[in-house]
Design a protein around this motif. Structure first.
Motif, PDB file in Angstrom:
ATOM      1  N   SER A   1      -2.144   1.037  -8.885  1.00 42.16           N
ATOM      2  CA  SER A   1      -0.743   1.174  -8.997  1.00 42.16           C
ATOM      3  C   SER A   1       0.023   0.093  -8.060  1.00 42.16           C
ATOM      4  O   SER A   1       1.105  -0.480  -8.493  1.00 42.16           O
ATOM      5  N   TRP A   2      -0.822  -0.203  -6.780  1.00 42.65           N
ATOM      6  CA  TRP A   2      -0.054  -1.137  -6.030  1.00 42.65           C
ATOM      7  C   TRP A   2      -1.005  -2.075  -5.518  1.00 42.65           C
ATOM      8  O   TRP A   2      -2.231  -2.050  -5.830  1.00 42.65           O
ATOM      9  N   HIS A   3      -0.447  -3.060  -5.159  1.00 43.84           N
ATOM     10  CA  HIS A   3      -1.395  -4.138  -4.436  1.00 43.84           C
ATOM     11  C   HIS A   3      -1.801  -3.457  -3.018  1.00 43.84           C
ATOM     12  O   HIS A   3      -0.943  -3.553  -2.122  1.00 43.84           O
ATOM     13  N   LEU A   4      -3.307  -3.761  -2.990  1.00 45.14           N
ATOM     14  CA  LEU A   4      -3.650  -2.835  -1.850  1.00 45.14           C
ATOM     15  C   LEU A   4      -4.410  -3.872  -0.882  1.00 45.14           C
ATOM     16  O   LEU A   4      -4.998  -4.811  -1.440  1.00 45.14           O
TER      17      LEU A   4
ATOM     18  N   GLY B   1      -0.861   0.006   1.701  1.00 45.29           N
ATOM     19  CA  GLY B   1      -0.269  -0.238   0.623  1.00 45.29           C
ATOM     20  C   GLY B   1       1.255   0.187   0.440  1.00 45.29           C
ATOM     21  O   GLY B   1       1.355   1.165   1.116  1.00 45.29           O
ATOM     22  N   PRO B   2       2.019  -0.290  -0.345  1.00 46.13           N
ATOM     23  CA  PRO B   2       1.710  -1.750  -1.087  1.00 46.13           C
ATOM     24  C   PRO B   2       1.763  -2.694  -0.322  1.00 46.13           C
ATOM     25  O   PRO B   2       2.390  -2.584   0.781  1.00 46.13           O
ATOM     26  N   VAL B   3       0.983  -3.802  -0.510  1.00 42.97           N
ATOM     27  CA  VAL B   3       0.874  -5.065   0.629  1.00 42.97           C
ATOM     28  C   VAL B   3       2.142  -5.465   0.773  1.00 42.97           C
ATOM     29  O   VAL B   3       2.648  -5.934   2.084  1.00 42.97           O
ATOM     30  N   GLU B   4       2.979  -5.781  -0.297  1.00 48.33           N
ATOM     31  CA  GLU B   4       4.464  -6.346  -0.053  1.00 48.33           C
ATOM     32  C   GLU B   4       5.210  -5.600   0.931  1.00 48.33           C
ATOM     33  O   GLU B   4       5.950  -6.192   1.734  1.00 48.33           O
ATOM     34  N   HIS B   5       5.433  -4.266   0.841  1.00 46.13           N
ATOM     35  CA  HIS B   5       6.306  -3.493   1.666  1.00 46.13           C
ATOM     36  C   HIS B   5       5.272  -2.346   2.071  1.00 46.13           C
ATOM     37  O   HIS B   5       5.409  -1.269   1.373  1.00 46.13           O
ATOM     38  N   PRO B   6       4.518  -2.407   3.212  1.00 45.19           N
ATOM     39  CA  PRO B   6       3.481  -0.927   3.480  1.00 45.19           C
ATOM     40  C   PRO B   6       4.244   0.117   3.930  1.00 45.19           C
ATOM     41  O   PRO B   6       5.077   0.153   4.513  1.00 45.19           O
ATOM     42  N   ARG B   7       3.797   1.189   3.170  1.00 48.22           N
ATOM     43  CA  ARG B   7       4.284   2.507   3.318  1.00 48.22           C
ATOM     44  C   ARG B   7       3.463   3.339   3.738  1.00 48.22           C
ATOM     45  O   ARG B   7       3.608   4.296   4.805  1.00 48.22           O
ATOM     46  N   TYR B   8       2.240   3.132   3.367  1.00 44.67           N
ATOM     47  CA  TYR B   8       1.009   4.327   3.988  1.00 44.67           C
ATOM     48  C   TYR B   8      -0.126   3.511   4.556  1.00 44.67           C
ATOM     49  O   TYR B   8      -0.599   2.545   3.801  1.00 44.67           O
ATOM     50  N   ALA B   9      -0.630   4.149   5.407  1.00 42.35           N
ATOM     51  CA  ALA B   9      -1.849   3.793   6.110  1.00 42.35           C
ATOM     52  C   ALA B   9      -2.848   5.197   5.570  1.00 42.35           C
ATOM     53  O   ALA B   9      -2.493   6.159   5.959  1.00 42.35           O
ATOM     54  N   VAL B  10      -4.036   4.650   5.156  1.00 39.94           N
ATOM     55  CA  VAL B  10      -5.105   5.990   4.804  1.00 39.94           C
ATOM     56  C   VAL B  10      -6.312   5.428   5.227  1.00 39.94           C
ATOM     57  O   VAL B  10      -6.733   4.307   5.103  1.00 39.94           O
TER      58      VAL B  10
ATOM     59  N   GLY C   1      -8.713   4.596  -3.672  1.00 40.69           N
ATOM     60  CA  GLY C   1      -7.824   4.105  -4.734  1.00 40.69           C
ATOM     61  C   GLY C   1      -7.064   5.138  -5.453  1.00 40.69           C
ATOM     62  O   GLY C   1      -5.743   5.109  -5.875  1.00 40.69           O
ATOM     63  N   GLN C   2      -7.659   6.260  -5.736  1.00 39.34           N
ATOM     64  CA  GLN C   2      -7.023   7.262  -6.301  1.00 39.34           C
ATOM     65  C   GLN C   2      -6.016   8.053  -5.402  1.00 39.34           C
ATOM     66  O   GLN C   2      -4.925   8.395  -5.906  1.00 39.34           O
ATOM     67  N   VAL C   3      -6.211   8.073  -4.062  1.00 43.10           N
ATOM     68  CA  VAL C   3      -5.291   8.457  -3.304  1.00 43.10           C
ATOM     69  C   VAL C   3      -3.837   7.593  -3.119  1.00 43.10           C
ATOM     70  O   VAL C   3      -2.943   8.116  -3.264  1.00 43.10           O
ATOM     71  N   MET C   4      -4.194   6.191  -3.254  1.00 40.83           N
ATOM     72  CA  MET C   4      -3.076   5.308  -3.473  1.00 40.83           C
ATOM     73  C   MET C   4      -2.328   5.512  -4.667  1.00 40.83           C
ATOM     74  O   MET C   4      -1.174   5.466  -4.648  1.00 40.83           O
ATOM     75  N   ASP C   5      -3.027   5.696  -5.817  1.00 40.50           N
ATOM     76  CA  ASP C   5      -2.052   6.090  -6.948  1.00 40.50           C
ATOM     77  C   ASP C   5      -1.462   7.207  -6.973  1.00 40.50           C
ATOM     78  O   ASP C   5      -0.483   7.259  -7.347  1.00 40.50           O
TER      79      ASP C   5
END
Length: 602
Positions: free
Chosen positions: A524-527, A552-561, A581-585
């Motif tokens: 869903s996002w560029h990671l 992610g997302p790389v352009e405007h990072p919101r979460y670090a996992v 990947g599923q967590v980021m989705d």
């Protein structure tokens, strides 16, 4: 918190306090219902048949049961309750005259038991009994059953709003903890034994219990016209309300996600990329906070705070140390032929990666590149960089001399990890080579790993992951606001340069673009991120700890996992990458839904 016994003006005066704590609101409903039944919320002398006060002191007594311990409660970041749910539960009073036998079958059906067992227990009652189901949980009475139950046994059955600390089911909230009744303190209220329950114990213990009771005669018969009474501590400030940084729906969805992925052992940590707030922290295996043996740590220990071998995610630290010390440049060329030629070290790619530079070596996780770096670096350079990035030390939010506590550290038993073992000869180049690829004595917690990503996103500034943001009084006032802040740097430590952080972020993008995280393309996002596989032993058998950390997302990072899959079969695929990947989705879905906080973020 004071529960009114009479008078609408008092009710209006306390309305704000009731809204602050769900249990007090339900207690108010109980009082209103009792007032309706009896016609008055007070107790008049006519209820006692005209006896004198002296006679009444001999003839009557008060029997009751505690429905709330008065302990402070927890909410998520949006005010959703994490503890203290309420169930309308039957309380059975002694049946001196055997009246309940007339409706035994119907009562047994409503109380989810059989007639013989019910009547036998009721006959033996010497004091009020809170009725529980077959699992030992307070029985929840359905709304459409209330009138029938109360009419079948007037005065002998009452419904009370009983406060349930935790649901009696396994969950992933080891950070919240559990309560423990100490054998050396029989009859005393339970105390916090782990998690926030333990670290905040001095604040949570409260000032007393809330009781419901009724007057009975010398033979324990309920006085016909006397309503139930509710008594509670008169201190307006308690119980306290602790607002955490957790997003409860996200936590619950991640719990389900780890179940569907059959994650047996490991952890998932989600941090706010802006300030390192802990939004979710999942630890497997699950535990049941209502049925915990503190002597057995297998289930209730929080694996997100336990240090394990990191494998190749530590190559981010090695690369940073090489760049900071100047022993390598981002575009320097290395040659991988599949083996290093000494120390028994080989690359995971048997045929080798050929010629590649440092960034490319990080993207494909080439062991040979980092073996060269390990030999070039001194132990002090590796340790200093690790510390500067928030490793080999605890990083959780803490303050000294706060709320009467010498050290206020909400995260319970957070481990600091390690770079070199206490008896390791770090000057041995073979030791440094193994250290450089995240093996040997290196230990990192999933919390540290996620926070490492936040640090790189902030050009080297180490934040202190926060789990508690606000502690308030029952009447709506504030006891403590816990603002987000940076993690104090060890003496003599210096943050890495912004250029180093930028190089590592670019390398993590290449990990997903054409490296070991290529399976994450199309999400869903560029990671961006870094995979890792660490060799370990369990019960003498070789296993792997699988990692993936990123943002992610790389352009405007919101979460670090950070995702850790512990003790996976030695030759299994990296499950951590797929789960990341599923967590980021899932995070992408959550980010598209508006969220209204009850308090603004600090």
């Amino acid at each position: 918190m004071r529960v009114p016994r009479r008078g609408s003006s008092f009710i209006r005066k306390r309305r704000i306090a009731y809204m602050a704590v769900g249990i007090t609101a339900l207690l108010l409903l109980l009082l209103l219902r009792l007032a309706w039944i009896q016609g008055t919320a007070g107790i008049h002398m006519s209820a006692y048949g005209g006896h004198s006060l002296k006679e009444m002191s001999v003839r009557q007594r008060q029997e009751g049961i505690a429905i709330d311990s008065g302990r402070g409660q927890f909410t998520d970041r949006y005010g959703r309750p994490l503890t203290g749910s309420v169930a309308w539960t039957p309380v059975l009073f002694p049946d001196v005259d055997g009246k309940t036998a007339l409706h035994g079958e119907q009562l047994a059906k409503l109380l989810r038991t059989n007639k013989n067992e019910l009547l036998s227990r009721w006959k033996r009652l010497q004091s009020p009994l809170l009725w529980r189901d077959g699992r030992g949980e307070p029985l929840h009475i359905k709304p459409d059953e209330v009138d029938q139950l109360l009419s079948l046994a007037p005065s002998l059955v009452e419904l009370v709003p009983y406060s349930i600390r935790y649901n009696n089911v396994p969950n992933d909230k080891q950070w919240l903890g559990f309560l423990y009744e100490r054998p050396d303190r029989p009859g005393q209220l339970p105390i916090g034994a782990a998690g926030l329950e333990r670290t905040l114990e001095p604040l949570l213990s409260g000032v007393g219990e809330t009781f419901v009771s009724r007057f009975v005669d010398a033979q324990r018969r309920p006085l016909a016209h006397a309503p139930l009474r509710v008594s509670a501590p008169s201190n307006d400030h308690y119980p306290l309300q602790v607002q955490t940084t957790i997003d409860l729906p996200l936590q619950q969805q991640l719990e389900k996600l780890t179940e569907t992925n059959h994650l047996a052992e490991g952890a998932v940590v989600v941090l706010d990329a802006g300030n390192a707030d802990v939004l979710a922290m999942v630890s497997r295996p699950f535990y049941n906070p209502g049925r915990v043996d503190p002597q057995q740590t297998t289930g209730w220990s929080n694996r997100a705070l336990k240090a394990v071998t990191p494998g190749s995610i530590f190559k981010l630290v090695t690369a940073a140390a090489a760049l900071e010390s100047g022993v390598a440049q981002p575009k320097e060329q290395f040659h991988c032929h599949g083996t290093y030629g000494k120390y028994g070290l080989a690359c995971w790619k048997k045929e080798g990666h050929g010629t590649l530079n440092l960034e490319e070596g990080l993207a494909v996780s080439c062991n040979i590149v980092f073996a060269h770096l390990g030999e070039r670096l001194s132990p002090a350079q590796i340790e200093a960089t690790a510390s500067a990035l928030g490793l080999s030390r605890t990083v959780g939010w803490q303050e000294r001399n706060l709320a009467g506590m010498a050290q206020f550290s909400p995260l319970d038993h957070e481990e600091k990890g390690a770079i070199f073992g206490s008896h390791t000869h770090a000057t041995d180049p073979g030791v440094r080579v193994q250290t450089a690829i995240g093996q040997r004595d290196v230990l990192v917690t999933p919390l540290q790993a996620a926070n490492l990503i936040v640090t790189l996103l902030h050009n080297g500034q180490v934040h202190a992951p926060r789990l508690v943001k606000h502690i308030g009084y029952a009447d709506g006032g504030t006891l403590l606001d816990l603002p987000a802040h940076a993690s104090p740097s060890p003496e003599g430590s210096h943050p890495i340069h912004a250029s180093t952080a930028r190089t590592l972020r670019e390398a993590m993008e290449k990990v997903v673009a054409h490296g070991t995280g290529a399976s994450l393309r199309g999400k869903s996002w560029h990671l961006a991120g870094k995979s890792g596989t660490a060799q370990a032993l369990k019960d003498g058998q070789p296993v792997n700890h699988q990692w993936f950390i990123g943002y992610g997302p790389v352009e405007h990072p919101r979460y670090a996992v950070a995702v850790l899959v512990q003790n996976a079969p030695q030759h299994s695929a990296n499950q951590a990458t797929a789960l990341f990947g599923q967590v980021m989705d899932l995070l992408a879905q959550f980010s598209s839904v508006p969220r209204e906080a009850t308090r603004s973020s600090s």
